[in-house]
Enzyme design. Structure first.
Site, PDB file in Angstrom:
ATOM      1  N   SER A 140       0.874  -1.174   0.000  1.00 44.52           N
ATOM      2  CA  SER A 140       0.000   0.000   0.000  1.00 44.52           C
ATOM      3  C   SER A 140       0.905   1.216   0.000  1.00 44.52           C
ATOM      4  O   SER A 140       2.092   1.116   0.363  1.00 44.52           O
ATOM      5  CB  SER A 140      -0.860  -0.008   1.272  1.00 44.52           C
ATOM      6  OG  SER A 140      -1.436   1.259   1.525  1.00 44.52           O
ATOM      7  N   TYR A 154      -1.890  -1.025  10.825  1.00 47.68           N
ATOM      8  CA  TYR A 154      -1.928  -1.390   9.407  1.00 47.68           C
ATOM      9  C   TYR A 154      -0.677  -0.882   8.696  1.00 47.68           C
ATOM     10  O   TYR A 154      -0.068  -1.599   7.895  1.00 47.68           O
ATOM     11  CB  TYR A 154      -3.191  -0.804   8.771  1.00 47.68           C
ATOM     12  CG  TYR A 154      -3.306  -1.040   7.285  1.00 47.68           C
ATOM     13  CD1 TYR A 154      -3.671  -2.289   6.787  1.00 47.68           C
ATOM     14  CD2 TYR A 154      -3.064  -0.011   6.379  1.00 47.68           C
ATOM     15  CE1 TYR A 154      -3.791  -2.508   5.430  1.00 47.68           C
ATOM     16  CE2 TYR A 154      -3.187  -0.223   5.015  1.00 47.68           C
ATOM     17  CZ  TYR A 154      -3.545  -1.467   4.544  1.00 47.68           C
ATOM     18  OH  TYR A 154      -3.663  -1.691   3.189  1.00 47.68           O
TER      19      TYR A 154
END
Length: 249
Positions: A140, A154
């Site tokens: 990401s 995360y």
């Protein structure tokens, strides 16, 4: 549409929906043989039907070592090799740092990091034996930058994926095996509707939907760069712009 993936054997984890499903279709239309893996067998079968090329469906949980081995064995039994591994399976965790539970953090790391580690360890000997291969882990922009609040766990998981991949790329220099990370930004999928804190995450994500990339755009931009020079794959202009915007914060 044929490409350097034509005739290649590709494993894609987390292929039952979202970016994973789009990656499966994108690889398949380029002539790849695709093994689709995820926990939801019925949804995998539905995705497989939309792939124009040869596919196989393996229902498995990539956090379980026996399931990972079964997935690799199935692909090798059918096609005799593995050319490309796409570590796409992942979950989210939206919570303030001081309210992030240890159990939730461990569950996140099992899917987002440990499964990447385990799958990569299984395919590497097969790729070494042929002297070629490609390992792509879907991280990401959050694996490179802090792009949003309340996602520190995360971000840690995705930074770990990038760090692991960067180290492995160095270890595999000269072997013919490429290692890359794909770093999409916000993508309009069901990701925001699952995982810890999904209810709060949906509220935050709702007004941003119009600014998100589609899963198809992310998949196309990723697949086009598999095995090419860049270590970090920015699948779209939005993902690259997000990195440039937040990189110094």
């Amino acid at each position: 549409m044929m490409s350097r993936l034509n005739g290649k054997v590709v494993i894609i984890t987390g292929a039952s929906s979202g970016i994973g499903a789009a990656l499966a279709r994108s690889c398949s239309k380029r002539g790849a043989h695709v093994a689709l893996a995820a926990r939801r067998g019925e949804q995998l079968a539905e995705v497989a039907v939309t792939c124009p090329g040869e596919t196989m469906v393996v229902t498995c949980d990539v956090t379980v070592s026996e399931d990972r081995q079964r997935l690799v064995n199935a692909a090798v039994e059918r096609w005799e090799r593995i050319d490309v591994l796409v570590n796409n399976a992942g979950i989210g965790l939206y919570a303030p740092f001081d309210k992030t539970g240890e159990a939730d953090l461990r569950a996140l790391m099992e899917v987002d990091f440990m499964a990447v580690f385990g799958m990569t360890q299984l395919v590497l000997p097969l790729m070494r034996a042929t002297g070629r291969g490609a390992i792509v882990s879907v991280a990401s922009t959050g694996g490179l930058i802090a792009h949003a609040p309340n996602v520190s766990a995360y971000l840690a998981a995705k930074h770990a994926v990038v760090g692991l991949s960067r180290g492995l790329r160095r270890d595999l220099e000269g072997t013919g095996i490429s290692v890359q990370v794909a770093c999409p930004h916000l993508t309009d999928t069901g990701f925001f509707e699952t995982g810890v804190g999904a209810e709060e995450m949906q509220v935050v994500a709702a007004p941003l939907r119009c600014l998100m990339d589609t899963a198809e755009d992310v998949a196309e931009g990723t697949v086009e760069q598999i095995g090419a020079d860049p270590f970090v794959i920015f699948p779209t202009a939005r993902s690259r712009a997000a990195y440039e915007r937040f990189r110094d914060l």
